[in-house]
Design an enzyme around this catalytic site. Structure first.
Site, PDB file in Angstrom:
ATOM      1  N   LYS A 158      15.223   7.958  10.328  1.00  4.78           N
ATOM      2  CA  LYS A 158      15.190   8.356   8.907  1.00  4.78           C
ATOM      3  C   LYS A 158      16.654   9.121   8.599  1.00  4.78           C
ATOM      4  O   LYS A 158      17.028   8.879   7.468  1.00  4.78           O
ATOM      5  CB  LYS A 158      13.920   9.303   8.684  1.00  4.78           C
ATOM      6  CG  LYS A 158      12.666   8.651   8.781  1.00  4.78           C
ATOM      7  CD  LYS A 158      12.848   7.550   7.744  1.00  4.78           C
ATOM      8  CE  LYS A 158      11.320   7.082   7.527  1.00  4.78           C
ATOM      9  NZ  LYS A 158      11.218   5.590   6.629  1.00  4.78           N
ATOM     10  N   GLY A 216       8.136   1.480   6.782  1.00  6.54           N
ATOM     11  CA  GLY A 216       8.113   2.473   7.751  1.00  6.54           C
ATOM     12  C   GLY A 216       7.209   2.616   8.674  1.00  6.54           C
ATOM     13  O   GLY A 216       5.828   2.520   8.033  1.00  6.54           O
ATOM     14  N   VAL A 263       9.931  -6.834   8.739  1.00  9.04           N
ATOM     15  CA  VAL A 263      11.387  -6.137   8.596  1.00  9.04           C
ATOM     16  C   VAL A 263      11.929  -6.229   9.901  1.00  9.04           C
ATOM     17  O   VAL A 263      13.270  -6.168  10.123  1.00  9.04           O
ATOM     18  CB  VAL A 263      11.600  -4.727   7.687  1.00  9.04           C
ATOM     19  CG1 VAL A 263      11.051  -4.980   6.441  1.00  9.04           C
ATOM     20  CG2 VAL A 263      10.916  -3.749   8.593  1.00  9.04           C
ATOM     21  N   TYR A 317      11.519   8.840  14.940  1.00  6.97           N
ATOM     22  CA  TYR A 317      11.068   8.820  13.383  1.00  6.97           C
ATOM     23  C   TYR A 317      12.403   9.422  12.878  1.00  6.97           C
ATOM     24  O   TYR A 317      12.980   9.007  11.927  1.00  6.97           O
ATOM     25  CB  TYR A 317       9.831   9.470  13.114  1.00  6.97           C
ATOM     26  CG  TYR A 317       9.438   9.219  11.676  1.00  6.97           C
ATOM     27  CD1 TYR A 317       9.321   8.118  11.089  1.00  6.97           C
ATOM     28  CD2 TYR A 317       9.513  10.360  10.867  1.00  6.97           C
ATOM     29  CE1 TYR A 317       8.809   8.039   9.664  1.00  6.97           C
ATOM     30  CE2 TYR A 317       8.920  10.257   9.450  1.00  6.97           C
ATOM     31  CZ  TYR A 317       8.753   8.976   8.926  1.00  6.97           C
ATOM     32  OH  TYR A 317       8.393   9.019   7.624  1.00  6.97           O
ATOM     33  N   ARG A 364       2.647  -7.571   5.946  1.00  5.49           N
ATOM     34  CA  ARG A 364       2.469  -8.336   7.334  1.00  5.49           C
ATOM     35  C   ARG A 364       1.344  -8.802   7.301  1.00  5.49           C
ATOM     36  O   ARG A 364       0.980  -9.947   7.558  1.00  5.49           O
ATOM     37  CB  ARG A 364       2.790  -7.142   8.265  1.00  5.49           C
ATOM     38  CG  ARG A 364       4.204  -7.004   8.049  1.00  5.49           C
ATOM     39  CD  ARG A 364       4.568  -5.848   9.338  1.00  5.49           C
ATOM     40  NE  ARG A 364       3.453  -4.806   9.144  1.00  5.49           N
ATOM     41  CZ  ARG A 364       3.593  -3.726  10.183  1.00  5.49           C
ATOM     42  NH1 ARG A 364       4.458  -3.686  10.989  1.00  5.49           N
ATOM     43  NH2 ARG A 364       2.768  -2.482   9.915  1.00  5.49           N
ATOM     44  N   ARG A 398       0.716  -1.077   0.108  1.00  2.00           N
ATOM     45  CA  ARG A 398      -0.045  -0.186  -0.034  1.00  2.00           C
ATOM     46  C   ARG A 398       0.823   1.183   0.059  1.00  2.00           C
ATOM     47  O   ARG A 398       2.019   1.278   0.115  1.00  2.00           O
ATOM     48  CB  ARG A 398      -0.944   0.047   1.193  1.00  2.00           C
ATOM     49  CG  ARG A 398      -0.270   0.014   2.564  1.00  2.00           C
ATOM     50  CD  ARG A 398      -1.343  -0.398   3.665  1.00  2.00           C
ATOM     51  NE  ARG A 398      -0.945  -0.441   4.952  1.00  2.00           N
ATOM     52  CZ  ARG A 398      -0.613   0.500   5.920  1.00  2.00           C
ATOM     53  NH1 ARG A 398      -1.270   1.608   5.631  1.00  2.00           N
ATOM     54  NH2 ARG A 398       0.155   0.269   7.279  1.00  2.00           N
ATOM     55  N   GLY A 399       0.306   2.373  -0.082  1.00  2.00           N
ATOM     56  CA  GLY A 399       1.016   3.709  -0.099  1.00  2.00           C
ATOM     57  C   GLY A 399       2.147   3.842  -1.080  1.00  2.00           C
ATOM     58  O   GLY A 399       2.147   3.436  -2.391  1.00  2.00           O
ATOM     59  N   ILE A 400       2.903   4.407  -0.643  1.00  2.00           N
ATOM     60  CA  ILE A 400       4.260   4.734  -1.559  1.00  2.00           C
ATOM     61  C   ILE A 400       4.886   3.438  -2.049  1.00  2.00           C
ATOM     62  O   ILE A 400       5.187   3.390  -3.318  1.00  2.00           O
ATOM     63  CB  ILE A 400       5.262   5.625  -0.934  1.00  2.00           C
ATOM     64  CG1 ILE A 400       4.727   6.980  -0.433  1.00  2.00           C
ATOM     65  CG2 ILE A 400       6.766   5.650  -1.629  1.00  2.00           C
ATOM     66  CD1 ILE A 400       5.852   8.052   0.519  1.00  2.00           C
TER      67      ILE A 400
END
Ligand code: NDP
Length: 256
Positions: free
Chosen positions: A168, A101, A73, A164, A56, A34-36
């Site tokens: 990153k 993430g 992960v 976060y 997952r 999903r998403g990016i």
């Protein structure tokens, strides 16, 4: 000079990324359900590549031309098993997108050690696990493209995101150190740093947080996940871009 000819050939191979006659790459995208990550996976699949996505729980939407494999992960054994499945179906992974993430926002004074380390584990140590596993095949092939999904928070910070932003930002030092280790090999490691992007993650922000972020964004709007995918696909075809951080943030960081 043989070296020069070889370099020219590699450049041609990378440029062929947009050509119909290029061989399909084995692409592995963490959090590609999903998403990016899904936008990135779709783009590679549309270019004719063989794409594995990790998930997952829910996999990618039905009907996608993607191989879905289970993988958290934060678990090295699941990472190893997911790579085995991808390699069996598509051959050694030559393009890795470490995209998975999570956030766990909280002001530092209220942040437990578990709040901090769990976000580091998923975002930073998770990338370490998948990159180290992918390197085996890339070193064997003598070729590889690694893209790590960071965030503008890495370079600018954000209240409530010490965990976060640290994770990153860690990806930037990781990519640059690995770039030194890889030297002249045809394996690259680069970072994409999106700003606010329309996904489930950003939809969880409050209206005030969105307003603040967009107020600092010259483009005045969030990115579409496809716009982040543009940068990833570019890096997968760019053999001489190494250790770079590519912001996709509507100008929020003015290139930083
Ligand atoms: P989403 O919340 O939409 O998707 C996150 C993806 O990461 C999901 O596929 C999720 O899997 C996966 N994931 C999370 N934790 C793990 C884990 N432990 N193991 C495996 N997979 C995991 O977020 P985005 O698509 O927005 O985010 C993608 C990346 O882009 C992230 O690294 C994020 O930090 C980064 N980013 C996003 C921005 C934004 O504004 N959206 C801005 C800057 C950076 P599952 O479906 O199983 O939960």
């Amino acid at each position: 000079m043989a070296g020069t000819r070889q370099d020219t050939a590699r450049t041609g191979q990378d440029r062929a990324g947009t050509r119909q006659d290029r061989a399909a790459r084995s692409v592995f995208v963490t959090g590609g359900n999903r998403g990016i990550g899904l936008a990135v996976a779709r783009r590679f699949a549309a270019e004719g590549d063989r794409v594995t996505v990790t998930c997952r729980g829910d996999g990618p939407p039905p009907g996608e031309n993607l191989l879905a494999v289970r993988c958290d992960v934060t678990d090295g054994r699941q990472v190893d098993q997911a790579f085995k499945e991808a390699e069996a179906a598509h051959g050694p992974v030559t393009v890795l997108v470490a995209n998975a993430g999570v956030t766990g926002d909280r002001l530092l004074v209220r942040m437990s050690e578990e709040d901090f380390t769990s976000v580091i584990d998923a975002n930073l140590t998770g990338a370490f696990r998948v990159v180290r596993r992918a390197m085996r095949g890339m070193l064997g092939q003598g070729h590889g493209r690694i893209v790590l999904m960071s965030s503008t928070a890495a370079l600018h910070g954000a209240a409530g995101q010490t965990n976060y932003a640290a994770a990153k930002a860690g990806l930037v030092g990781f990519a640059r150190s690995l770039t030194h280790e890889l030297g002249a090999r045809d394996i690259t490691c680069n970072v994409v740093a999106p700003g606010l992007t329309e996904t489930d993650m950003s939809r969880a922000l409050t209206e005030e947080q969105r307003r603040n972020l967009l107020g600092r964004t010259p483009a005045g709007r969030p990115a579409h996940p496809d716009e982040v995918a543009d940068a990833v696909v570019f890096l997968a075809g760019a053999g001489h871009v190494r250790g770079a951080v590519i912001p996709v943030d509507g100008g929020a960081g003015l290139g930083h």
